[in-house]
Design a protein around this motif. Structure first.
Motif, PDB file in Angstrom:
ATOM      1  N   LEU A   1       0.688  -1.315  -0.174  1.00 22.03           N
ATOM      2  CA  LEU A   1       0.185   0.438   0.063  1.00 22.03           C
ATOM      3  C   LEU A   1       0.573   1.466  -0.190  1.00 22.03           C
ATOM      4  CD1 LEU A   1      -3.432  -1.045   2.811  1.00 22.03           C
ATOM      5  CD2 LEU A   1      -2.771  -0.916   0.054  1.00 22.03           C
ATOM      6  N   ASN A   2       1.493   0.967   0.719  1.00 23.71           N
ATOM      7  CA  ASN A   2       3.382   2.639   0.262  1.00 23.71           C
ATOM      8  C   ASN A   2       3.871   2.497  -0.594  1.00 23.71           C
ATOM      9  OD1 ASN A   2       1.777   3.010   2.616  1.00 23.71           O
ATOM     10  ND2 ASN A   2       3.089   1.490   4.092  1.00 23.71           N
ATOM     11  N   ALA A   3       3.743   1.185  -1.535  1.00 16.76           N
ATOM     12  CA  ALA A   3       4.583   1.245  -2.841  1.00 16.76           C
ATOM     13  C   ALA A   3       4.278   2.776  -3.434  1.00 16.76           C
ATOM     14  CB  ALA A   3       5.565   0.278  -3.415  1.00 16.76           C
ATOM     15  N   ASP A   4       5.451   2.714  -4.030  1.00 12.65           N
ATOM     16  CA  ASP A   4       4.832   3.570  -5.695  1.00 12.65           C
ATOM     17  C   ASP A   4       3.833   2.444  -6.775  1.00 12.65           C
ATOM     18  OD1 ASP A   4       6.081   6.356  -4.731  1.00 12.65           O
ATOM     19  OD2 ASP A   4       7.733   5.805  -4.882  1.00 12.65           O
ATOM     20  N   ASN A   5       4.844   1.604  -6.839  1.00 16.52           N
ATOM     21  CA  ASN A   5       4.300   0.519  -8.107  1.00 16.52           C
ATOM     22  C   ASN A   5       4.259  -0.735  -6.852  1.00 16.52           C
ATOM     23  OD1 ASN A   5       3.751   2.160 -10.212  1.00 16.52           O
ATOM     24  ND2 ASN A   5       6.150   2.329 -10.064  1.00 16.52           N
ATOM     25  N   ILE A   6       3.768  -1.239  -7.749  1.00 22.77           N
ATOM     26  CA  ILE A   6       3.280  -2.834  -7.440  1.00 22.77           C
ATOM     27  C   ILE A   6       3.308  -3.986  -7.978  1.00 22.77           C
ATOM     28  CG2 ILE A   6       1.495  -4.926  -6.518  1.00 22.77           C
ATOM     29  CD1 ILE A   6       0.105  -2.449  -5.411  1.00 22.77           C
ATOM     30  N   ASP A   7       5.214  -4.508  -7.542  1.00 24.44           N
ATOM     31  CA  ASP A   7       5.585  -5.092  -7.982  1.00 24.44           C
ATOM     32  C   ASP A   7       5.858  -6.611  -7.418  1.00 24.44           C
ATOM     33  OD1 ASP A   7       7.846  -7.147  -8.707  1.00 24.44           O
ATOM     34  OD2 ASP A   7       8.587  -5.496 -10.011  1.00 24.44           O
ATOM     35  N   THR A   8       5.220  -7.670  -9.049  1.00 25.22           N
ATOM     36  CA  THR A   8       3.741  -8.889  -8.151  1.00 25.22           C
ATOM     37  C   THR A   8       5.063  -9.640  -8.003  1.00 25.22           C
ATOM     38  OG1 THR A   8       2.272  -8.399 -10.232  1.00 25.22           O
ATOM     39  CG2 THR A   8       2.876 -10.994  -9.184  1.00 25.22           C
ATOM     40  N   ARG A   9       6.209  -9.950  -8.065  1.00 27.84           N
ATOM     41  CA  ARG A   9       7.578 -10.282  -8.322  1.00 27.84           C
ATOM     42  C   ARG A   9       8.393 -10.073  -6.080  1.00 27.84           C
ATOM     43  NH1 ARG A   9      12.329  -9.114 -12.512  1.00 27.84           N
ATOM     44  NH2 ARG A   9      10.822  -7.523 -11.640  1.00 27.84           N
ATOM     45  N   LEU A  10       7.994  -8.892  -6.161  1.00 22.32           N
ATOM     46  CA  LEU A  10       8.235  -8.187  -4.690  1.00 22.32           C
ATOM     47  C   LEU A  10       7.471  -9.049  -4.297  1.00 22.32           C
ATOM     48  CD1 LEU A  10      10.725  -6.596  -2.919  1.00 22.32           C
ATOM     49  CD2 LEU A  10       9.264  -4.848  -3.550  1.00 22.32           C
ATOM     50  N   LEU A  11       6.257  -8.891  -4.113  1.00 23.94           N
ATOM     51  CA  LEU A  11       4.708  -8.637  -3.364  1.00 23.94           C
ATOM     52  C   LEU A  11       4.697 -10.567  -2.721  1.00 23.94           C
ATOM     53  CD1 LEU A  11       1.820  -7.867  -2.636  1.00 23.94           C
ATOM     54  CD2 LEU A  11       0.903  -8.941  -4.025  1.00 23.94           C
ATOM     55  N   ARG A  12       5.242 -11.021  -4.280  1.00 22.44           N
ATOM     56  CA  ARG A  12       5.109 -12.745  -4.115  1.00 22.44           C
ATOM     57  C   ARG A  12       6.329 -12.643  -2.617  1.00 22.44           C
ATOM     58  NH1 ARG A  12       3.701 -16.831  -6.966  1.00 22.44           N
ATOM     59  NH2 ARG A  12       3.234 -15.586  -8.433  1.00 22.44           N
ATOM     60  N   ARG A  13       7.272 -12.564  -2.905  1.00 18.90           N
ATOM     61  CA  ARG A  13       8.834 -12.416  -1.881  1.00 18.90           C
ATOM     62  C   ARG A  13       8.082 -12.132   0.096  1.00 18.90           C
ATOM     63  NH1 ARG A  13      11.581 -10.135  -6.006  1.00 18.90           N
ATOM     64  NH2 ARG A  13      13.149 -11.112  -6.736  1.00 18.90           N
ATOM     65  N   SER A  14       6.898 -10.578  -0.968  1.00 19.51           N
ATOM     66  CA  SER A  14       6.684 -10.310   0.736  1.00 19.51           C
ATOM     67  C   SER A  14       5.599 -11.111   1.852  1.00 19.51           C
ATOM     68  CB  SER A  14       6.662  -8.660   0.770  1.00 19.51           C
ATOM     69  OG  SER A  14       5.404  -8.628  -0.036  1.00 19.51           O
TER      70      SER A  14
END
Length: 412
Positions: free
Chosen positions: A202-215
């Motif tokens: 929610l705080n990211a400028d752009n939601i990166d699916t790869r980063l989301l998957r890791r977090s």
């Protein structure tokens, strides 16, 4: 719905559905009614019955037809297509989930192919696509939004239960979003510790699916959690665009995305409810919950756009002693309650004191929650499907007429 009028025009039916399974045919009747069409547009039969019907009726613009019982579906569909002509879009549907089958049907002139069970939102999308003359592009996953008529009715229990059963019993890749950013307990119920990607997304400028998957957090083999550390002083404001972007990203990653939305409706939760394919309202039989449920139903609108609404009574507070009767509640809100959950407060609390949530302590909760999970996914509840299982099913399949043992499909 946009251009295709649900009422008949010049004696022509806007669409017809042929289903060879009696229970599935009944489900189509109910879904067509929800979308504003007459239930008698759903007829019993497969391609053969569709061919006979078209010969004596005006050809509809859209025709759904069951191909499960056809030994030579491509030949029969070709015959049906020749009779219907270019004015009719034909949509076969069946139990096989194969990319090769889908491509072959499109190559043979079919408008689309739908895999069973056909949920309300998928039926609506296909009808809308036929109106526009193009297949609707949709995300892979579906959104199930769960909220309460008031606080304390057990929204998190229902959300966690749905997510666990969808992943464990229905073997679907599932994610659970705990949107209670101040007092969320889904992580505790699933035995997960630490951050689980919600605050970062929610705080990211752009939601990166790869980063989301890791977090995000992995709670089980097919179950993932999206949440944040509970913080009573956390900023509740969330950009609705960012929330919907998160939902879209999760739908590209998972089959089912369950949102646990607090009854207080923090920023962004109403947007999720308005866009979800299935909206579940958890309520109790009280005057306050009846009034709040009616208000929510008015905000959400009807189901003609293909978004299913389900009412769930969770006996969370009164241990079987409802303040008003079920009939009085249903008469006031104008619709029936879909699922009744028993009171399991004492046993569930005792179970949670020992660790993460387990339904072993309250098995009576599993059957109604499984019914809710099936309704949310657009499939008949298992108890109503009437399908033989195990060795009996295999014997029935072998004896089934028109069975072609040489035709095999693989699940992609």
């Amino acid at each position: 719905m946009s251009d295709m009028n649900p009422t008949e025009s010049d004696g022509q039916q806007p669409l017809v559905v042929f289903s060879s399974n009696g229970i599935e045919c009944k489900a189509f009747e109910e879904n067509l009614t929800r979308l504003g069409y007459a239930s008698d547009y759903a007829l019993a039969g497969g391609v053969t019955e569709a061919i006979d019907w078209v010969k004596s009726h005006t050809v509809p613009p859209l025709l759904f037809v069951d191909i499960d019982d056809e030994a030579s579906p491509f030949e029969m569909l070709a015959e049906l297509s020749a009779i219907c002509g270019p004015v009719c879009s034909i949509v076969p549907f069946g139990s096989k989930q194969s990319v090769d089958l889908y491509r072959a049907l499109l190559a043979n002139g079919m408008f689309d192919y739908l895999a069973k069970p056909v949920p309300l939102d998928m039926l609506a999308n296909t009808i809308q696509g036929a109106e526009k003359g193009a297949r609707e592009e949709s995300l892979t996953g579906r959104t199930i939004a769960v909220t309460g008529a008031s606080g304390g009715v057990g929204v998190t229990l229902v959300s966690v239960g749905l997510a666990k059963l969808l992943s464990e019993k229905r073997h679907l890749m599932t994610s659970l979003v705990d949107f209670d950013r101040k007092n969320g307990v889904a992580a505790l119920m699933l035995g997960h510790q630490g951050e689980a990607g919600l605050a970062g997304a929610l705080n990211a400028d752009n939601i990166d699916t790869r980063l989301l998957r890791r977090s995000i957090g992995k709670a089980a083999e097919r179950l993932y959690l999206v949440a944040q550390q509970p913080d009573f002083y956390a900023e509740e404001f969330a950009d609705s665009t960012k929330v919907l972007e998160l939902g879209g990203s999760l739908c590209r990653m998972f089959n089912q995305v369950v949102w646990d939305l607090p009854a207080a409706k923090p920023h962004g939760s109403l947007d999720v409810l308005l866009h979800a394919q299935t909206r579940i309202i958890v309520t109790d039989f009280t005057v306050t919950d009846a009034r709040n449920t009616l208000r929510l139903l008015k905000e959400l609108g009807d189901e003609t756009s293909g978004q299913r609404i389900l009412l769930v009574h969770n006996d969370a507070r009164h241990a079987g002693k409802s303040v008003i009767t079920q009939k009085a509640f249903e008469d006031f809100v104008g619709r029936q309650v879909d699922v009744l959950l028993p009171h399991v407060g004492v046993k569930m609390n005792a179970s949670l004191l020992e660790g993460k949530v387990s339904f072993d302590a309250c098995p009576e909760l599993v059957t109604p929650l499984l019914k809710l999970a099936d309704l949310a996914c657009g499939r008949p509840p298992e108890a109503e499907q009437g399908k033989p299982v195990g060795i009996v099913k295999r014997i029935v399949d072998l004896l089934k007429p028109n069975k072609n043992p040489t035709l095999k499909f693989k699940r992609d």
